[in-house]
Structure formats: structure tokens, C-alpha cells
Design a protein around this motif. Structure first.
Motif, PDB file in Angstrom:
ATOM      1  N   UNK A  14       0.733  -1.277   0.049  1.00 26.92           N
ATOM      2  CA  UNK A  14       0.045  -0.050  -0.055  1.00 26.92           C
ATOM      3  C   UNK A  14       0.782   1.198  -0.102  1.00 26.92           C
ATOM      4  N   UNK A  15       0.853   1.965  -0.798  1.00 23.77           N
ATOM      5  CA  UNK A  15       1.590   3.358  -0.944  1.00 23.77           C
ATOM      6  C   UNK A  15       0.798   4.451  -0.122  1.00 23.77           C
ATOM      7  N   UNK A  16       1.556   4.882   0.636  1.00 26.11           N
ATOM      8  CA  UNK A  16       0.985   6.274   1.363  1.00 26.11           C
ATOM      9  C   UNK A  16       1.488   7.453   0.669  1.00 26.11           C
ATOM     10  N   UNK A  17       0.547   8.274   0.340  1.00 26.14           N
ATOM     11  CA  UNK A  17       1.051   9.613  -0.201  1.00 26.14           C
ATOM     12  C   UNK A  17       0.435  10.738   0.670  1.00 26.14           C
ATOM     13  N   UNK A  18       1.023  11.768   1.281  1.00 30.73           N
ATOM     14  CA  UNK A  18       0.709  12.733   1.800  1.00 30.73           C
ATOM     15  C   UNK A  18       0.557  14.092   1.092  1.00 30.73           C
ATOM     16  N   UNK A  19      -0.645  14.905   0.845  1.00 33.51           N
ATOM     17  CA  UNK A  19      -0.623  16.123   0.403  1.00 33.51           C
ATOM     18  C   UNK A  19       0.387  17.132   1.078  1.00 33.51           C
ATOM     19  N   UNK A  20       0.279  18.339   0.608  1.00 32.23           N
ATOM     20  CA  UNK A  20       1.272  19.035   1.259  1.00 32.23           C
ATOM     21  C   UNK A  20       0.681  19.828   2.797  1.00 32.23           C
ATOM     22  N   UNK A  42      -3.394   2.641  -3.160  1.00 30.21           N
ATOM     23  CA  UNK A  42      -2.814   3.812  -2.679  1.00 30.21           C
ATOM     24  C   UNK A  42      -3.830   4.637  -1.584  1.00 30.21           C
ATOM     25  N   UNK A  43      -3.187   5.182  -0.755  1.00 33.19           N
ATOM     26  CA  UNK A  43      -3.873   5.957   0.196  1.00 33.19           C
ATOM     27  C   UNK A  43      -3.363   7.247   0.102  1.00 33.19           C
ATOM     28  N   UNK A  44      -4.373   8.227  -0.052  1.00 37.41           N
ATOM     29  CA  UNK A  44      -3.979   9.697  -0.274  1.00 37.41           C
ATOM     30  C   UNK A  44      -4.509  10.482   1.298  1.00 37.41           C
ATOM     31  N   UNK A  45      -3.488  11.206   1.903  1.00 37.73           N
ATOM     32  CA  UNK A  45      -3.844  11.860   3.167  1.00 37.73           C
ATOM     33  C   UNK A  45      -3.688  13.126   2.868  1.00 37.73           C
ATOM     34  N   UNK A  46      -4.826  13.847   2.929  1.00 38.99           N
ATOM     35  CA  UNK A  46      -4.609  15.366   2.664  1.00 38.99           C
ATOM     36  C   UNK A  46      -5.835  16.171   3.471  1.00 38.99           C
ATOM     37  N   UNK A  47      -5.593  16.796   4.357  1.00 39.49           N
ATOM     38  CA  UNK A  47      -6.709  17.703   5.001  1.00 39.49           C
ATOM     39  C   UNK A  47      -6.725  18.981   4.154  1.00 39.49           C
TER      40      UNK A  47
END
Length: 310
Positions: free
Chosen positions: A4-10, A52-57
Motif C-alpha cells: 500500500x503506497x501512502x502519499x501525503x498532500x502538502x 494507494x492511500x492519499x492523506x490530505x486535509x
């Protein structure tokens, strides 16, 4: 083994890194910048996995962070991602889930539609202002609670607490924490004394627990208003924006003899010198989760996100 790829927005890079560490998964690198005319640039570095999991508030600046999130989702789909879980710890525009006045935009619905249409396969958030926002999605959703890590913070820092909701809308949060800690809670209610006079009072109740299995607290047990006297009062709310409600609550608790007042929240929006106002009012400590970055974001939600992703 599924990678699982974790990707964080800015807006959520540190939180994304902490979630990846909790899960032992790969953290992707991301390049973002703003062109001189204000448009956003985004580039995902490295290989894209199928999951993929995208994390972005999507807090301030809401428009920029929302556009970046949409770019991320769509780009990941274009690059071969087959299943994208979108984690938005704080959902900007999420407080307008109804048309309160004629002609208003239902912004929460618009944002939900945009996220789904961009390619999200699942949506996860934390303490949405209204759980009904999930109804705008046609994909699986989850609304996680940040109360367990907040309760852990309280247990580590406060002796003999009484949990205070600054209004009845936050009572559910106070009840949840009180149940975890096995302590009392109450809430403040605005009492109209006349056409132009409103007073906020501490309500003489224990918890009004809805949970049928909460046997250790007797339903008929009462917390006298004077019970805050000499106690460590902990105010809990989901969002603190200007801090006006919290300052009012601190004043009332001090009037009733609270030995000290702590303040906790999930989402530290904190505008217009809110931190200064709350501390000047006499709060011993102000702590929030890291759904949004702030000077008081000392309680991590990485574990509850990681647990939901397992």
C-alpha cells in the motif's frame, strides 16, 4: 503481500509519514509548487502501486488544498492506481451540509462530489462536523473518532478531570471521553432570560448517555453544578475557530471554582488570535489533534487512521 503506497498532500505530510510508519508501508514523495500566477503544480515521484492511500486535509487555504487533493486523486488513477483510499482528516467546506437560507450553496455536497468524481474509491474523515455529509458519497465512507487519543492525552496530563462540553452539540464528545476515562461530564446550555438577554449555564446532569451498555454510570446520577469546584475541568469540542465559545466557557468554569481549565479539540482552525484569547482567559493548556497543523497540534491521530486502513 499487497503493498500500500501512502502519499501525503502538502497539508498533511507529517501525518502521512506517521501513518506510513504505523503501518510499515511505503511513503511516496510528492513535489508541489505554485506558479507566479497562482496555479498549482503537482508531480508524484516514484512508482505508483495498485493500492494507494492519499492523506490530505483541506483546511486553510481551503481552495488550494482541495485542488491539490483532486489533482492527486486523478493523477494517481491516470498512473495506474486501481484502488484509492482518500483520507481527509479535516474536511474544509464540510460545515454547510444543508441549505439554511434560500440560494445557498451546499458546499459539503459539492466537495464530496468532486472527490468522488476525481476517482476516490473510499473516503475517510475524522469527526465530521455532521455525519450526514457521508450521505453525499456513493462510495464506502468512514467517520473516525479522535476521542480515544484525546482521552489518552487527558489521562496522561490531568488528575481527577470533569469533561465539559461548551454547548449541547459537543455533548457526545464529552460523553465518549467520560466513558473511556470513567469520569463525570456535563455541558453548558444557553438559557434565554429575556428578549435580549442570554446566559450560559452549566447544566445539572451527569452525562445523558445514549449508550445502552454503559452500566457503570447510573442514569439517575446527577452532577451538581458546584461539582466543578476544585476540579480539573477539561473543555472538549470538535472545532475551535475564533475561540469565543471557549473563552466564555473558561470564564464560567472559573466562576464556579474550577481549580484549572484545560482545552482540547479535534480540529484547530484557530483564527483571529484564538490561541492568545484562550490562553489569556486562563486555560492551563490548549491541545488539539494533528488533523490540521498548528502550534497546539500535540495529539496524533496517526494510529486511528492506521487502524482504519488495516
Amino acid at each position: 503481500m499487497v503493498i500500500i503506497l501512502i502519499i501525503g498532500g502538502s497539508a498533511s505530510q507529517k501525518l502521512a509519514a506517521d501513518v506510513a510508519k504505523e503501518l510499515g508501508e511505503t511513503l511516496s514523495s510528492l513535489e508541489t509548487k505554485k506558479f507566479p500566477d497562482g496555479e498549482r503544480y503537482l508531480r508524484i515521484k516514484g512508482e505508483v502501486e495498485k493500492d494507494v492511500t492519499v492523506i490530505q486535509s483541506t483546511g486553510f487555504p481551503q481552495d488550494e488544498h482541495l485542488i491539490e487533493l483532486l489533482f492527486l486523486i486523478r493523477t494517481l488513477k491516470d498512473l495506474g492506481a486501481e484502488h484509492i483510499k482518500v483520507v481527509v482528516p479535516y474536511l474544509g467546506y464540510g460545515r454547510q451540509e444543508l441549505r439554511f437560507k434560500d440560494g445557498e450553496a451546499i458546499s459539503a455536497q459539492v466537495v464530496a462530489n468532486l472527490i468522488e468524481e476525481s476517482g476516490a474509491d473510499e473516503f475517510i474523515s475524522i469527526n465530521l462536523h455532521e455525519d450526514s455529509v457521508r450521505d453525499f458519497f456513493n462510495i464506502p465512507t468512514a467517520n473516525l473518532s479522535a476521542m480515544p487519543p484525546i482521552a489518552e492525552y487527558i489521562a496522561d496530563n490531568v488528575e481527577n478531570p470533569i469533561i465539559i462540553a461548551p454547548d449541547k452539540g459537543a455533548l457526545g464528545f464529552a460523553e465518549e471521553i467520560a466513558e473511556i476515562l470513567g469520569c463525570n461530564c456535563t455541558y453548558m446550555s444557553k438559557i434565554r432570560l429575556g428578549p435580549d438577554k442570554v446566559e450560559t449555564r452549566i447544566v445539572d446532569v451527569q452525562c445523558d448517555f445514549d449508550s445502552e451498555d454503559f452500566d457503570k454510570v447510573k442514569k439517575d446520577s446527577k452532577v451538581n453544578i458546584d461539582s466543578v469546584n476544585g476540579k480539573e475541568a477539561v473543555i472538549i469540542d470538535d472545532i475551535i475557530a475564533t475561540g469565543g465559545t471557549i473563552v466564555n466557557a473558561i470564564d464560567i468554569l472559573k466562576e464556579h471554582g474550577a481549580r484549572s481549565v484545560y482545552v482540547c479539540c479535534v480540529h484547530p482552525v484557530l483564527v483571529n488570535d484564538a490561541v492568545l484569547k484562550i490562553c489569556a482567559a486562563g486555560a492551563r493548556d490548549l491541545a488539539s489533534t494533528d488533523t490540521l497543523r498548528s502550534d497546539v497540534s500535540s495529539i496524533s491521530v496517526a494510529k486511528i487512521i492506521a487502524d482504519a486502513l488495516k
